[in-house]
Design an enzyme around this catalytic site. Structure first.
Site, short mmCIF file in Angstrom:
data_model
loop_
_atom_site.label_atom_id
_atom_site.label_comp_id
_atom_site.label_asym_id
_atom_site.label_seq_id
_atom_site.Cartn_x
_atom_site.Cartn_y
_atom_site.Cartn_z
CG PHE A 235 -1.88 1.16 1.34
CD1 PHE A 235 -2.75 1.38 0.29
CD2 PHE A 235 -1.55 2.14 2.26
CE1 PHE A 235 -3.78 2.46 0.66
CE2 PHE A 235 -2.27 3.28 2.43
CZ PHE A 235 -3.41 3.17 1.45
NE ARG B 262 18.95 12.71 4.17
CZ ARG B 262 20.11 12.83 4.85
NH1 ARG B 262 20.57 11.53 5.20
NH2 ARG B 262 20.53 13.89 5.18
NE ARG C 193 -1.11 7.23 2.89
CZ ARG C 193 -2.24 7.85 2.96
NH1 ARG C 193 -2.29 9.22 2.61
NH2 ARG C 193 -3.58 7.44 3.23
NE ARG D 47 -7.38 8.44 9.57
CZ ARG D 47 -7.97 8.04 8.28
NH1 ARG D 47 -7.43 6.67 7.86
NH2 ARG D 47 -8.51 8.94 7.39
CG MET E 205 -5.08 7.36 -1.04
SD MET E 205 -3.81 8.66 -0.12
CE MET E 205 -2.61 8.51 -1.27
CD GLU F 111 -13.83 9.26 3.63
OE1 GLU F 111 -12.49 8.48 3.50
OE2 GLU F 111 -13.66 10.28 4.37
N PRO G 235 7.45 16.52 4.04
CG PRO G 235 8.04 18.66 3.91
CD PRO G 235 6.89 17.86 4.65
CD GLU H 45 -0.31 11.60 1.98
OE1 GLU H 45 -1.58 11.72 1.91
OE2 GLU H 45 0.48 11.25 3.01
CD GLU I 77 -11.83 2.06 -0.41
OE1 GLU I 77 -11.77 3.09 0.46
OE2 GLU I 77 -11.87 2.39 -1.59
#
Length: 203
Positions: free
Chosen positions: A18, A42, A47, A70, A89, A107, A125, A130, A153
């Site tokens: 994922f 690094r 995502r 979560r 996404m 949702e 970052p 993402e 999902e």
């Protein structure tokens, strides 16, 4: 990472699921014009692009928010269930606005009418690719369902409406513990009057 001031020495992908984890060895140009040595590895988590949308009813001056489990915040010792705004996404071939409208239905069971882009930003970052595009969408907050989400999902989402002032108070009291909700509600706090004039045709 095609940039004239970055030299990729090596790149490996030790995990692809994922989330995708890439490990880079690189060097980059410094502010004085010289180059760094090759940096220690690094790790970058790829995502993909995401969208979030603050659902706002200007007629009732209410915000539709959601709550869901979560695992990341739970694993960090934080809240296991988060008060959030709708998000998802970006799929292949989808535009950010299309995702905002789709996720709002999936949702929260809300159809977006007018929509305005708030911003786009990089979530973390230093290690994540993402980028999230954030919208505010006009909805009718009456007759909301109690729960939403897609069973395939594994989503179990609580849907609720609250006065915009209450949502702003939650933000001010540090009870919205995720960046996208804080950004969107903070934007609404500054732009609500103008937004209501535009969407309600006032002024």
């Amino acid at each position: 990472m095609n940039h004239p001031d970055i030299e990729i020495v090596d790149k490996k992908t030790p995990y692809k699921g994922f989330l995708t984890i890439d490990v880079y060895r690189l060097r980059h140009k410094k502010f004085d014009g010289s180059w760094t040595d090759v940096l220690p590895p690094r790790e970058v988590c790829d995502r993909g692009a995401a969208v979030a949308v603050l659902l706002y009813d200007p007629d009732l001056d209410t915000v539709v928010m959601i709550e869901q489990f979560r695992v990341g915040s739970a694993a960090a010792g934080g809240p296991a269930w988060m008060t959030e705004i709708v998000a998802g996404m970006v799929g292949e071939g989808e535009s950010p606005e299309e995702v905002a409208r789709r996720e709002s239905l999936e949702e929260a069971g809300c159809a977006i009418q007018e929509i305005e882009q708030i911003c786009d930003y990089y979530v973390s970052p230093g290690a994540f690719t993402e980028v999230v595009t954030v919208f505010c969408g006009r909805v009718d907050s009456r007759n909301l369902a109690a729960t939403g989400g897609l069973e395939e999902e594994h989503e179990d989402i609580r849907i609720f409406a609250l006065p915009a002032d209450e949502a702003i108070r939650l933000m001010d009291e540090n009870r919205l513990r995720n960046s996208v909700a804080i950004i969107a509600v903070g934007w609404l706090a500054r732009h609500r009057e103008g937004l209501r004039k535009r969407w309600l045709g006032q002024g």
